[in-house]
Design a protein around this motif. Structure first.
Motif, PDB file in Angstrom:
ATOM      1  N   GLU A 165      -5.637   3.221   8.473  1.00 26.14           N
ATOM      2  CA  GLU A 165      -6.757   2.425   8.954  1.00 26.14           C
ATOM      3  C   GLU A 165      -6.268   1.094   9.531  1.00 26.14           C
ATOM      4  OE1 GLU A 165     -10.454   2.032  10.175  1.00 26.14           O
ATOM      5  OE2 GLU A 165      -9.739   3.801   9.072  1.00 26.14           O
ATOM      6  N   ILE A 166      -5.321   0.462   8.852  1.00 24.24           N
ATOM      7  CA  ILE A 166      -4.759  -0.800   9.344  1.00 24.24           C
ATOM      8  C   ILE A 166      -4.029  -0.584  10.672  1.00 24.24           C
ATOM      9  CG2 ILE A 166      -3.013  -2.586   8.904  1.00 24.24           C
ATOM     10  CD1 ILE A 166      -3.676  -2.281   5.908  1.00 24.24           C
ATOM     11  N   LEU A 189       0.830  -1.208   0.000  1.00 20.09           N
ATOM     12  CA  LEU A 189       0.000   0.000   0.000  1.00 20.09           C
ATOM     13  C   LEU A 189       0.867   1.261   0.000  1.00 20.09           C
ATOM     14  CD1 LEU A 189      -2.708  -1.086   2.619  1.00 20.09           C
ATOM     15  CD2 LEU A 189      -3.048  -0.793   0.149  1.00 20.09           C
ATOM     16  N   LYS A 200      -1.186   4.665  -0.848  1.00 19.37           N
ATOM     17  CA  LYS A 200      -2.519   4.570  -0.248  1.00 19.37           C
ATOM     18  C   LYS A 200      -2.404   4.737   1.273  1.00 19.37           C
ATOM     19  CE  LYS A 200      -4.411   1.700  -3.956  1.00 19.37           C
ATOM     20  NZ  LYS A 200      -4.966   0.383  -4.351  1.00 19.37           N
ATOM     21  N   GLU A 220      -5.408   4.030   3.755  1.00 16.94           N
ATOM     22  CA  GLU A 220      -5.627   2.611   4.046  1.00 16.94           C
ATOM     23  C   GLU A 220      -4.611   2.103   5.070  1.00 16.94           C
ATOM     24  OE1 GLU A 220      -6.269  -0.003   0.703  1.00 16.94           O
ATOM     25  OE2 GLU A 220      -6.972   1.678  -0.533  1.00 16.94           O
TER      26      GLU A 220
END
Length: 492
Positions: free
Chosen positions: A33-34, A22, A27, A30
């Motif tokens: 978020e992880i 990613l 990104k 994302e």
């Protein structure tokens, strides 16, 4: 292997591989978020450093500099299971980004950099014999021997050197090549592509070329790859500068290129290297050819437009508060910010920052980076430098395009670029040692439209006649320094 707290994420290795993928795809949302669902301190210790680094670099790429630096620090001090090469890379990225933060003391900055040398204590340096030379071989080491701002400050060292006294070899580490690289290859006595080699192999190539003085033009940028080569001491005398702005902390680097404006005598204590102070500027600016195509048609704006084309990462909250005060003092004035990157998300984040700090929509003009950005200097009246990490290339570009620059300076080398550039042009009155002085100078300049017109029409000529563009004098001064430090080594 222990499971992560969130069972759905999978094992640490799988999650980390996904994060790396990613990251390459930029990104960052994302990745955030992880990482939000992971308590890094509860991971197996051998994985913690990697997740802290990933978190730090993601924060840095989304303009959360303090959070990014803190996570790089945590990665650096979670060394269990960390490969040495990763430790060196993280350290270099940590050092660079420390400079974006206001309030780091000179001592703390110096102490941080001195940690770096501890990562090379097992390196075996190449042996060197002392011998007189008819010609000195100078090597320049860089990942940016291509179209790059550093080249605007180094090109004269490659093109205008005294071929009766010196030979010049260029070493490219970045694996990037363009038409400028092709041009450079024909300019000097030797060219070597080092990408694909490990640090020891690259150092051996330089050593085999019998280089006498090696100049690292990159320092801790690009993960410190050039410094990792220098750590093997492939040349008997090594120096750093131009593309790096602080001590390297590496004992294998003997000297650092500077001048009396960037480093007054008390700054000796902030370097592990011995300072080479040139009599004028340690920068020599060569404008890009694209400047010839610029419209360069300027008229004072009404209302006045202040601007900065510096990397948004350099714009601290403290700097924004200073600029906001300036806009309040100069009625109706506006602020134009243009990033060096094309990414629109960075523009949106900057707009949000400004609005959250109380700037009015009508006061601000935020733009992404573009290839034709030089023309846009005509859209501002006065350039505002950043602090504590000022502009170098952007300051020279603004001045060459006729835009006066107001700069704030501190004590250490990396905060005094603008001060040195303006003093060398005879424009010391545009330099400030405090926020209050900075605001006063910018406001006074904004209040004199006739003076602004005159400055815009004369700045380029002033710059061309100053030490900043005296290529012949600059190369002569640098070459005199080379001969001096070579004799110092012979006599040591």
């Amino acid at each position: 292997m222990k499971k992560l707290e969130n069972e759905n994420i999978g094992k640490a290795e799988d999650v980390y591989e996904n994060i790396k993928k990613l990251y390459k795809e930029t990104k960052y949302a994302e990745i955030h978020e992880i990482l939000r669902g992971i308590n890094i301190e509860k991971l197996p210790k051998e994985y913690q450093w990697a997740f802290f680094e990933a978190k730090g670099m993601t924060f840095l790429n989304t303009c959360r500099i303090r959070d990014g630096v803190e996570n790089l620090r945590r990665a650096l001090f979670s060394p269990e299971g960390m490969p040495l090469l990763s430790q060196r890379r993280i350290a270099s990225n940590y050092f660079i980004n420390l400079h974006y933060i206001d309030g780091i003391s000179d001592k703390d900055m110096f102490d941080a950099h001195t940690l770096y040398n501890q990562m090379f204590l097992k390196n075996i340096a190449f042996p060197h014999k002392k011998q007189e030379k008819r010609k000195l071989r100078i090597g320049y080491l860089s990942p940016n021997l291509m179209t790059h701002i550093v080249l605007n400050f180094a090109i004269q060292l490659f093109s205008a050197y005294d071929r009766e006294r010196f030979e010049v070899y260029l070493y490219q580490t970045g694996g990037r090549h363009d038409e400028v690289s092709d041009w450079l290859m024909k300019m000097t006595d030797g060219w070597c592509e080092l990408s694909g080699l490990n640090a020891h192999e690259a150092a051996k190539k330089i050593y085999d070329d019998d280089i006498d003085i090696l100049f690292d033009l990159a320092g801790h940028t690009e993960g410190g790859a050039t410094l990792q080569i220098c750590a093997y001491k492939p040349a008997p005398v090594q120096l750093c500068g131009i593309g790096w702005f602080d001590t390297t902390g590496l004992s294998a680097i003997d000297y650092f290129l500077s001048d009396n404006y960037c480093d007054p005598p008390e700054n000796d204590a902030l370097f592990t290297e011995k300072l080479i102070r040139l009599p004028h500027s340690h920068f020599c600016y060569t404008p890009p050819e694209t400047v010839l195509k610029c419209k360069a048609e300027y008229h004072v704006h009404s209302p006045i437009v202040f601007g900065s084309f510096n990397n948004f990462d350099k714009i601290t909250d403290e700097m924004l508060r200073t600029w906001k005060r300036l806009l309040q003092i100069v009625p109706g004035s506006k602020l134009l910010l243009k990033n060096v990157y094309h990414a629109i998300d960075r523009v949106e984040r900057m707009k949000k920052r400004l609005l959250n700090m109380g700037f009015e929509k009508e006061q601000i003009d935020i733009r992404p980076g573009t290839a034709s950005y030089l023309d846009e200097y005509m859209d501002m009246d006065i350039a505002l430098d950043t602090y504590p990490y000022p502009g170098g290339g952007t300051t020279c570009e603004a001045l060459y395009m006729g835009v006066p620059v107001v700069t704030r300076y501190g004590h250490r080398h990396g905060s005094r670029f603008g001060y040195s550039l303006l003093k060398n042009m005879g424009l010391g009155e545009l330099t400030a040692s405090s926020d209050e002085e900075y605001i006063r100078i910018a406001a006074a300049l904004a209040g004199d439209r006739e003076l602004l017109e005159g400055i815009h029409s004369s700045l380029r000529t002033m710059m061309q006649k100053s030490p900043l563009m005296d290529a012949r004098g600059y190369v002569r001064d640098v070459e005199a320094a080379y001969e001096k430090i070579w004799k110092e080594w012979l006599n040591s």
